[in-house]
Design a protein around this motif. Structure first.
Motif, mmCIF file in Angstrom:
data_model
loop_
_atom_site.group_PDB
_atom_site.id
_atom_site.type_symbol
_atom_site.label_atom_id
_atom_site.label_comp_id
_atom_site.label_asym_id
_atom_site.label_seq_id
_atom_site.Cartn_x
_atom_site.Cartn_y
_atom_site.Cartn_z
ATOM 1 N N ALA A 1 -31.234 -29.498 -91.422
ATOM 2 C CA ALA A 1 -30.389 -28.350 -91.090
ATOM 3 C C ALA A 1 -29.294 -28.681 -90.091
ATOM 4 N N ASN A 2 -29.584 -29.463 -89.070
ATOM 5 C CA ASN A 2 -28.548 -29.734 -88.059
ATOM 6 C C ASN A 2 -27.397 -30.537 -88.658
ATOM 7 N N THR A 3 -27.702 -31.527 -89.470
ATOM 8 C CA THR A 3 -26.653 -32.334 -90.107
ATOM 9 C C THR A 3 -25.895 -31.505 -91.132
ATOM 10 N N ASN A 4 -26.622 -30.744 -91.934
ATOM 11 C CA ASN A 4 -25.968 -29.914 -92.946
ATOM 12 C C ASN A 4 -25.102 -28.825 -92.316
ATOM 13 N N ALA A 5 -25.540 -28.288 -91.191
ATOM 14 C CA ALA A 5 -24.719 -27.282 -90.506
ATOM 15 C C ALA A 5 -23.410 -27.893 -90.027
ATOM 16 N N LEU A 6 -23.475 -29.116 -89.529
ATOM 17 C CA LEU A 6 -22.260 -29.812 -89.096
ATOM 18 C C LEU A 6 -21.346 -30.079 -90.298
ATOM 19 N N ILE A 7 -21.920 -30.541 -91.398
ATOM 20 C CA ILE A 7 -21.136 -30.777 -92.613
ATOM 21 C C ILE A 7 -20.478 -29.480 -93.071
ATOM 22 N N ALA B 1 -24.260 -14.761 -94.452
ATOM 23 C CA ALA B 1 -24.601 -15.707 -95.517
ATOM 24 C C ALA B 1 -25.717 -16.609 -95.016
ATOM 25 N N ILE B 2 -26.825 -16.595 -95.720
ATOM 26 C CA ILE B 2 -27.940 -17.468 -95.385
ATOM 27 C C ILE B 2 -27.997 -18.544 -96.454
ATOM 28 N N MET B 3 -27.634 -19.746 -96.068
ATOM 29 C CA MET B 3 -27.533 -20.867 -96.996
ATOM 30 C C MET B 3 -28.867 -21.612 -97.004
ATOM 31 N N VAL B 4 -29.647 -21.432 -98.052
ATOM 32 C CA VAL B 4 -30.955 -22.081 -98.115
ATOM 33 C C VAL B 4 -30.960 -23.269 -99.068
ATOM 34 N N GLY B 5 -29.840 -23.525 -99.730
ATOM 35 C CA GLY B 5 -29.791 -24.619 -100.690
ATOM 36 C C GLY B 5 -29.038 -25.811 -100.182
ATOM 37 N N GLY B 6 -29.464 -26.943 -100.621
ATOM 38 C CA GLY B 6 -28.799 -28.205 -100.385
ATOM 39 C C GLY B 6 -29.307 -29.164 -101.437
ATOM 40 N N PHE B 7 -28.642 -30.267 -101.603
ATOM 41 C CA PHE B 7 -29.085 -31.223 -102.610
ATOM 42 C C PHE B 7 -30.384 -31.856 -102.132
ATOM 43 N N PRO B 8 -31.437 -31.823 -102.955
ATOM 44 C CA PRO B 8 -32.723 -32.392 -102.537
ATOM 45 C C PRO B 8 -32.694 -33.919 -102.568
ATOM 46 N N ARG B 9 -33.224 -34.511 -101.535
ATOM 47 C CA ARG B 9 -33.289 -35.975 -101.473
ATOM 48 C C ARG B 9 -34.377 -36.471 -102.410
ATOM 49 N N LYS B 10 -33.998 -37.421 -103.253
ATOM 50 C CA LYS B 10 -34.959 -38.014 -104.185
ATOM 51 C C LYS B 10 -35.425 -39.345 -103.611
ATOM 52 N N GLU C 1 -35.398 -42.437 -104.483
ATOM 53 C CA GLU C 1 -34.524 -43.606 -104.525
ATOM 54 C C GLU C 1 -33.214 -43.425 -103.764
ATOM 55 N N MET C 2 -33.005 -42.256 -103.188
ATOM 56 C CA MET C 2 -31.739 -41.961 -102.520
ATOM 57 C C MET C 2 -31.796 -42.270 -101.031
ATOM 58 N N GLU C 3 -30.686 -42.782 -100.535
ATOM 59 C CA GLU C 3 -30.524 -42.932 -99.100
ATOM 60 C C GLU C 3 -29.957 -41.629 -98.548
ATOM 61 N N ARG C 4 -30.161 -41.413 -97.269
ATOM 62 C CA ARG C 4 -29.694 -40.180 -96.625
ATOM 63 C C ARG C 4 -28.191 -39.987 -96.796
ATOM 64 N N LYS C 5 -27.412 -41.065 -96.725
ATOM 65 C CA LYS C 5 -25.956 -40.951 -96.851
ATOM 66 C C LYS C 5 -25.554 -40.441 -98.236
ATOM 67 N N ASN C 6 -26.343 -40.780 -99.274
ATOM 68 C CA ASN C 6 -26.051 -40.286 -100.613
ATOM 69 C C ASN C 6 -26.294 -38.777 -100.727
ATOM 70 N N VAL C 7 -27.339 -38.317 -100.067
ATOM 71 C CA VAL C 7 -27.632 -36.875 -100.051
ATOM 72 C C VAL C 7 -26.518 -36.134 -99.315
ATOM 73 N N MET C 8 -26.090 -36.699 -98.199
ATOM 74 C CA MET C 8 -25.031 -36.065 -97.412
ATOM 75 C C MET C 8 -23.741 -35.941 -98.215
ATOM 76 N N SER C 9 -23.392 -36.961 -98.985
ATOM 77 C CA SER C 9 -22.158 -36.878 -99.777
ATOM 78 C C SER C 9 -22.275 -35.810 -100.855
ATOM 79 N N LYS C 10 -23.458 -35.633 -101.423
ATOM 80 C CA LYS C 10 -23.671 -34.551 -102.404
ATOM 81 C C LYS C 10 -23.515 -33.193 -101.717
ATOM 82 N N ASN C 11 -24.054 -33.068 -100.516
ATOM 83 C CA ASN C 11 -23.965 -31.801 -99.796
ATOM 84 C C ASN C 11 -22.534 -31.478 -99.374
#
Length: 118
Positions: free
Chosen positions: A105-111, A56-65, A67-77
């Motif tokens: 990628a490193n943070t999302n892989a951990l999540i 499985a090659i996961m190329v998607g994640g919630f795109p940071r907009k 007005e968003m803080e990084r923590k908000n993107v992480m919670s979406k992911n």
């Protein structure tokens, strides 16, 4: 990644709003006539897309907009990856390998790994 002579069957997954683009990608892949491409399956249903996959090659994640803080993107992911990890665990092959490419990628892989343990 798989060697020069490895036939593949691609399982493509996207969201319902992107179903037209998903189908267009599928047609382009089929029309390209890649000799090692033995099939293309596309779906907007996670369980269908992940059934019996070996890689499985996961190329998607919630795109940071802007007005968003990084923590908000992480919670979406977290919500995205929890669904993905659960479906892979239940429906992919027992020796499935996962490559996650979504930024950061490193943070999302951990999540993703933590979600797969929940």
């Amino acid at each position: 990644m798989l060697g020069t002579n490895q036939p593949v069957i691609l399982h493509l997954l996207d969201t319902e709003p992107a179903v037209e683009a998903l189908n267009a990608v599928k047609m382009e892949l089929i029309d390209s006539g890649f000799p090692l491409l033995k099939g293309v399956f596309s779906s907007i249903i996670v369980v269908e897309a992940y059934t019996d996959v070996d890689i499985a090659i996961m190329v998607g994640g919630f795109p940071r907009k802007d007005e968003m803080e990084r923590k908000n993107v992480m919670s979406k992911n977290v919500s995205i990856y929890k669904t993905q990890a659960s479906a892979l665990e239940k429906h992919a092959s027992s020796n499935c390998k996962v490559l996650l490419v979504a930024d950061p990628a490193n943070t999302n892989a951990l999540i993703f790994k933590i979600c797969s343990l929940i």
